[in-house]
Design an enzyme around this catalytic site. Structure first.
Site, PDB file in Angstrom:
ATOM      1  N   MET A   6      10.792  -6.625   4.583  1.00 51.67           N
ATOM      2  CA  MET A   6      11.007  -7.548   5.805  1.00 51.67           C
ATOM      3  C   MET A   6      12.492  -8.035   5.912  1.00 51.67           C
ATOM      4  SD  MET A   6       8.257  -6.475   7.389  1.00 51.67           S
ATOM      5  CE  MET A   6       7.946  -7.639   8.559  1.00 51.67           C
ATOM      6  N   HIS A  34       8.401   3.623   8.831  1.00 53.40           N
ATOM      7  CA  HIS A  34       8.257   2.787  10.074  1.00 53.40           C
ATOM      8  C   HIS A  34       6.687   3.262  10.776  1.00 53.40           C
ATOM      9  CE1 HIS A  34       9.129  -0.012  13.486  1.00 53.40           C
ATOM     10  NE2 HIS A  34       8.832   0.954  14.425  1.00 53.40           N
ATOM     11  N   ASN A  76      13.202   4.659   4.872  1.00 50.53           N
ATOM     12  CA  ASN A  76      12.368   3.518   5.436  1.00 50.53           C
ATOM     13  C   ASN A  76      11.297   4.204   5.878  1.00 50.53           C
ATOM     14  OD1 ASN A  76      11.420   0.821   6.139  1.00 50.53           O
ATOM     15  ND2 ASN A  76      12.294   1.546   8.252  1.00 50.53           N
ATOM     16  N   THR A 129       0.817  -1.106  -0.081  1.00 45.98           N
ATOM     17  CA  THR A 129      -0.309   0.040  -0.063  1.00 45.98           C
ATOM     18  C   THR A 129       0.843   1.323   0.094  1.00 45.98           C
ATOM     19  OG1 THR A 129      -0.246   0.089   2.440  1.00 45.98           O
ATOM     20  CG2 THR A 129      -1.588  -1.256   1.082  1.00 45.98           C
ATOM     21  N   ASN A 130       1.916   1.298   0.546  1.00 49.90           N
ATOM     22  CA  ASN A 130       2.962   2.308   0.585  1.00 49.90           C
ATOM     23  C   ASN A 130       3.443   2.562  -0.685  1.00 49.90           C
ATOM     24  OD1 ASN A 130       3.145   3.702   3.377  1.00 49.90           O
ATOM     25  ND2 ASN A 130       3.547   1.375   3.781  1.00 49.90           N
ATOM     26  N   LEU A 176      19.137  -5.236   6.549  1.00 43.20           N
ATOM     27  CA  LEU A 176      20.165  -5.178   5.544  1.00 43.20           C
ATOM     28  C   LEU A 176      21.591  -4.718   6.249  1.00 43.20           C
ATOM     29  CD1 LEU A 176      18.023  -2.875   3.278  1.00 43.20           C
ATOM     30  CD2 LEU A 176      18.966  -5.193   2.756  1.00 43.20           C
TER      31      LEU A 176
HETATM   32  C1  GRF Z   1       3.770  -0.466   6.903  1.00 46.48           C
HETATM   33  O1  GRF Z   1       2.999  -0.547   8.037  1.00 46.48           O
HETATM   34  C2  GRF Z   1       5.313   0.282   7.084  1.00 46.48           C
HETATM   35  O2  GRF Z   1       5.150   1.047   7.827  1.00 46.48           O
HETATM   36  C3  GRF Z   1       6.186  -1.023   7.611  1.00 46.48           C
HETATM   37  O3  GRF Z   1       5.438  -2.219   6.782  1.00 46.48           O
HETATM   38  C4  GRF Z   1       4.068  -2.131   6.495  1.00 46.48           C
HETATM   39  C5  GRF Z   1       4.178  -2.162   4.907  1.00 46.48           C
HETATM   40  O4  GRF Z   1       2.836  -2.202   4.324  1.00 46.48           O
HETATM   41  N1  GRF Z   1       7.288  -0.894   7.390  1.00 46.48           N
HETATM   42  P1  GRF Z   1       2.696  -2.086   2.789  1.00 46.48           P
HETATM   43  O5  GRF Z   1       3.011  -3.189   2.333  1.00 46.48           O
HETATM   44  O6  GRF Z   1       3.095  -0.770   2.114  1.00 46.48           O
HETATM   45  O7  GRF Z   1       0.874  -2.029   2.796  1.00 46.48           O
END
Ligand code: GRF
Length: 208
Positions: free
Chosen positions: A91, A110, A108, A13-14, A94
């Site tokens: 996930m 978070h 990144n 989603t990001n 690194l």
């Molecule tokens: C998000 O909550 C981001 O903050 C974290 O992992 C999640 C990824 O979500 N690092 P998506 O794959 O972007 O939906």
């Protein structure tokens, strides 16, 4: 043209927020050059394909050890001559070698207000579980530069989100994404591509 590489492991989603921001003109003069994943079933890949963005699957398990995996990832990303690498739900932890190969070019997202609920062990729903268990009234999200220490690099943008009494880990995760993550990630990219920030003594300062 500013070239972005996005590293993902999940829903994406990001990644979608970045794609939308480029498509609607919020981010200008930039394109996503590649979307890289360690998970072949990551839905993020579909999002990239829907937008004709090149994808690459590089799996840790395909290599004898983690270092060889990282070397392959570094080689691939170098080949792409990227201006910025965005870890968007990636996930894999690194190493220093990876971070040093792209100095101050990796960011990144978070899902908490760093330094709260960040660092080793705080990922995914565990972050929101921690927030709810502690009874926090406010949480949020942070975009930061990546250094060799988990979630420890210079902070670029943070945005707060209220915690509700009846929140579950899942509802809180969703609201943190909607009200914070999907907004501040494109904003952070804009700050970098428009050269609006610099790092001074490990702190991000705006250039006026
Ligand atoms: C998000 O909550 C981001 O903050 C974290 O992992 C999640 C990824 O979500 N690092 P998506 O794959 O972007 O939906």
């Amino acid at each position: 043209m500013f070239k972005i590489g996005v590293l993902v492991s999940g829903n994406g989603t990001n990644l979608q927020a970045i794609i939308d921001s480029i498509n609607n003109g919020f981010i200008k003069n930039a394109r996503i050059e590649t979307v890289v994943t360690n998970k072949e079933d990551a839905f993020a890949l579909q999002r990239a394909k829907n937008n004709n963005i090149e994808t690459k699957i590089i799996k840790v398990k395909s290599f004898e050890n983690k270092q060889l995996y990282e070397d392959a990832l570094i080689d691939y990303l170098k080949e792409k001559e990227l201006d910025l690498i965005v870890l968007a739900g990636f996930m894999v932890i690194l190493s220093e070698k990876f971070v040093n190969s792209f100095k101050n070019k990796i960011i990144n997202i978070h899902p908490s207000l760093i330094p709260a609920f960040s660092g080793e062990g705080y990922y995914g729903l565990k972050v929101h579980e921690g927030v709810l268990k502690r009874g926090c009234k406010i949480t949020g999200a942070t975009v930061h530069f990546v250094t060799e220490e988990a979630d420890d690099g210079p902070i670029i943008i943070q945005k707060a989100v209220s915690v509700k009494d009846d929140d579950t880990e899942e509802t809180l995760q969703q609201r943190v994404m909607e009200e914070a993550e999907w907004l501040i990630l494109p904003e952070a990219i804009n700050l970098i591509l428009n050269k609006k920030i610099k790092i001074v003594d490990n702190i991000v300062r705006r250039i006026c």
